[in-house]
Design an enzyme around this catalytic site. Structure first.
Site, short mmCIF file in Angstrom:
data_model
loop_
_atom_site.label_atom_id
_atom_site.label_comp_id
_atom_site.label_asym_id
_atom_site.label_seq_id
_atom_site.Cartn_x
_atom_site.Cartn_y
_atom_site.Cartn_z
N TYR A 14 0.81 -1.23 0.00
CA TYR A 14 0.00 0.00 0.00
C TYR A 14 0.84 1.27 0.00
O TYR A 14 0.29 2.38 -0.05
CB TYR A 14 -0.93 0.00 1.21
CG TYR A 14 -1.87 -1.17 1.20
CD1 TYR A 14 -2.95 -1.22 0.32
CD2 TYR A 14 -1.67 -2.26 2.03
CE1 TYR A 14 -3.79 -2.31 0.27
CE2 TYR A 14 -2.51 -3.36 2.01
CZ TYR A 14 -3.57 -3.37 1.13
OH TYR A 14 -4.40 -4.46 1.09
N HIS A 19 -4.70 6.23 -0.47
CA HIS A 19 -5.21 6.03 0.88
C HIS A 19 -4.14 6.27 1.96
O HIS A 19 -4.46 6.38 3.13
CB HIS A 19 -5.74 4.60 1.01
CG HIS A 19 -7.13 4.48 1.55
ND1 HIS A 19 -7.98 5.55 1.77
CD2 HIS A 19 -7.83 3.39 1.94
CE1 HIS A 19 -9.13 5.12 2.26
NE2 HIS A 19 -9.06 3.81 2.38
N TYR A 64 -5.16 -1.65 9.48
CA TYR A 64 -5.82 -1.42 8.20
C TYR A 64 -6.88 -0.36 8.42
O TYR A 64 -7.40 -0.18 9.51
CB TYR A 64 -6.38 -2.70 7.55
CG TYR A 64 -5.26 -3.61 7.07
CD1 TYR A 64 -4.64 -3.39 5.84
CD2 TYR A 64 -4.80 -4.64 7.87
CE1 TYR A 64 -3.59 -4.19 5.42
CE2 TYR A 64 -3.75 -5.45 7.46
CZ TYR A 64 -3.15 -5.21 6.23
OH TYR A 64 -2.11 -6.00 5.83
N ASN A 66 -10.04 0.36 7.85
CA ASN A 66 -11.40 0.23 8.38
C ASN A 66 -11.47 0.01 9.88
O ASN A 66 -12.55 0.11 10.46
CB ASN A 66 -12.14 -0.90 7.65
CG ASN A 66 -12.33 -0.60 6.19
OD1 ASN A 66 -11.98 0.47 5.69
ND2 ASN A 66 -12.88 -1.55 5.47
N ASN A 112 -14.05 5.36 5.62
CA ASN A 112 -14.21 4.26 6.57
C ASN A 112 -13.27 4.35 7.77
O ASN A 112 -13.64 3.94 8.88
CB ASN A 112 -14.06 2.91 5.87
CG ASN A 112 -15.25 2.63 4.97
OD1 ASN A 112 -16.36 3.09 5.22
ND2 ASN A 112 -15.01 1.88 3.90
#
EC number: 3.1.1.29
Length: 185
Positions: A14, A19, A64, A66, A112
């Site tokens: 990532y 994000h 992560y 969420n 989120n």
């Protein structure tokens, strides 16, 4: 003490994605203020140091996106930090690439990670710095936020991350109102 949390997803997969602009802002703050963000506790990588005369904790939740709220809640409860001294920096699809927006409080919108933080803290009265990453035209939203910036967007996003670090420094040293006046132009 201020707790400054950048949102993102852990792992090399990532790194550099839309994000993860929150993580990149924390990395920049760590570099600028000589704070190593390398301890693992509270479901986060974190480091402690100073910005100006204020003690700060820089954090990157490793849960992560969420589940970011689990980490933030653990940090806030452990350090007994007042909610108004928790600053969250994260990506926002509702702002064009490179735009910055500081708010004292508010809803999570579609994010989120912010939904998780507000759910876990049961409050939304904490400062946040939103970094615009643009909105996908046809691409699936999840795929879009996990994509990398185009070459034409890289300069704007690099400048936005630098500006967000400056804005957070301003929040810590001058207060949220002054920072909003300076950076919400």
């Amino acid at each position: 003490m201020f707790v400054i949390v950048g949102l993102g997803n852990p792992g090399n997969k990532y790194e550099g994605t839309r994000h993860n602009v929150g993580f990149h802002t924390i990395d920049l703050l760590g570099h600028k203020f000589n704070i190593s963000v390398n301890k693992l506790k509270h479901k986060a990588l974190y480091g402690e140091g100073r910005i100006g005369s204020e003690k700060v904790l820089l954090g990157k939740p490793q849960t992560y996106m969420n589940l970011s709220g689990e980490s933030v809640m653990d940090i806030v409860n452990y350090y007994k930090v007042p909610i108004e001294k928790v600053v969250v920096v994260y990506d926002d699809i509702d702002l064009e690439v490179g735009k910055l927006r500081i708010r004292k409080q508010g809803s999570a919108g579609t994010h989120n990670g912010m939904k998780s933080i507000i759910y876990n803290l049961q409050k939304d009265e904490f400062p946040r710095v939103r970094i615009g990453i643009g909105r996908p035209e046809k691409q699936n939203l999840a795929d879009f936020v996990l994509s990398r910036f185009s070459t034409s967007e890289e300069v704007a996003i690099k400048e936005a991350i630098e500006k967000s670090a400056e804005a957070i420094e301003s929040i810590v040293t001058e207060g949220i109102d002054r920072a909003m006046n300076k950076y919400n132009g």
